[in-house]
Design a protein around this motif. Structure first.
Motif: not given
Ligand code: NDP
Length: 351
Positions: A187-193
């Motif tokens: 999942n990109p969102a938590p990763l980039h956060q």
């Protein structure tokens, strides 16, 4: 008393133990197909007693409660049924008067997922066991770097499953100890956060949802995803790579590793004074390791808490593990002779 709630990750183990507890009356063993038909209907049950020998307190007793989650039904579509069965297993532990229970493998989801959060039933407390697991992973990788001459401060570390509960604890532990930290999850969102957070703390890091892009740069890899990665991923790794695979199922296949690469089971501990199960045959049926007196970090967290008289929900939620608690539980475990396991994989001990 401590408790361990678990489930099996493969049908071979299940066939062995189901046949071992059946009263056969001379009837033939049940086939895998027959067991598969009924397995999901078995209620959570206490299967055996466990005795752990502490270096300082002698024997401590506990129970293993099988949740009977099917290894074929661990995906999202079965989540409500699995939460229900895990809750029933927790109630069983409370009925047995257990002080603190570790929720092994998939059952920890009941403590990690917000909606179904469970603190205690009567006086029984529940822990995921993830703090001791993360501490054992970190300790083992530090030791692996010393053993195989790969200085941490000169290394690029990849964490596969970096946004998970254990993965994020490993990120916290290593982000300022290595040259560069690589992060990956689907999942990109938590990763980039996570990447932004680390950059704000001046860590040298890079995140990508494509594991294969990061593998060639890694000297060290921690696998804490709950997925099997493609077979050819090992070919992308450097020949000196050191891999700590703590995931279930195993994220990378140790059978295919090059002789110069080191891959070992992570999050595992050695009970120096030994443990035993009653009835004894479960030791072979359920706890099958290539070395004696090996156990999972998550299950041993409840043992350590019981030995320390700390009946509390030590690890709960997702992303809450801190370095102070990791250091505390690792030291408390060591006091009782529960220490980081020697390096091993499916082929046996690694020298
Ligand atoms: P979480 O569910 O909290 O984290 C799993 C992480 O893996 C997430 O970051 C998830 O992110 C990521 N992930 C899942 N599939 C993939 C994939 N195919 N590629 C890349 N990333 C992926 O789990 P926990 O932290 O609680 O546990 C991690 C693992 O450790 C589990 O396999 C568990 O069984 C094992 N474990 C081992 C123990 C031991 O004693 N050795 C004890 C406890 C747990 P996303 O969904 O975004 O991909």
């Amino acid at each position: 008393k401590f408790g361990v709630i678990g489930h099996q990750d493969n049908w071979k183990k299940i066939v062995d133990f189901v046949n071992s507890i059946r009263i056969t009356d001379g009837n033939p063993e049940l086939s895998q197909a027959k067991i598969k038909e009924v397995y999901g209907y078995f209620p959570p049950t206490k299967l055996f007693d466990i005795q752990i020998n502490s270096k300082v307190s002698g024997f401590v007793e506990g129970y293993y409660i099988e949740s009977f989650l099917s290894p074929d039904e661990l995906g999202h579509s079965h989540i409500w049924n699995n939460l229900k069965k895990t809750r029933e297993a927790c109630e069983k532990a409370a009925q047995l008067g257990v002080d603190v229970v570790a929720l092994g493998g998939f059952t920890s989801i009941i403590l990690e997922s917000g909606g179904a959060n469970l603190q205690a039933i009567q006086g029984t407390k529940f822990t995921t066991g993830n703090t001791l697991t993360a501490a054992l992973i970190a300790d083992s990788l530090v030791k692996a770097c010393q053993k195989w001459n790969q200085p941490l401060k000169d290394s690029t570390l990849l964490i596969i499953g970096s946004t998970g509960d254990i993965g994020s604890a490993c990120v916290r532990y290593f982000s300022n100890k290595v040259k560069k930290i690589l992060l990956t999850a689907r999942n990109p969102a938590p990763l980039h956060q996570q990447e932004e957070q680390l950059k704000s703390e001046k860590a040298n890091c890079l995140a990508s949802t494509h594991v294969s892009e990061l593998l060639p740069a890694a000297d060290l890899i921690i696998c804490v995803a709950s997925s099997v990665l493609p077979e050819n991923y090992l070919d992308l790794l450097q020949s000196h790579a050191i891999i700590c695979d703590a995931g279930y199922p195993k994220n990378l296949n140790s059978e295919n590793v090059k002789p110069s690469q080191k891959i070992y089971a992570g999050g595992m501990c050695l009970v120096e004074e030994g443990y035993c199960f009653s009835p004894e045959h479960f030791q072979k049926n359920i706890y099958e390791f290539p070395l004696p007196n090996i156990s999972h970090g998550c299950t041993m967290e409840s043992v350590v808490l019981a030995l320390e008289g700390q009946s509390l929900a030590f690890s709960k939620g997702r992303g809450n593990i801190n370095l102070e608690n990791m250091a505390y539980i690792l030291a408390a475990a060591a006091k009782h002779g529960i220490v980081t396991a020697p390096f091993f994989n499916s082929k046996g001990l690694i020298n």
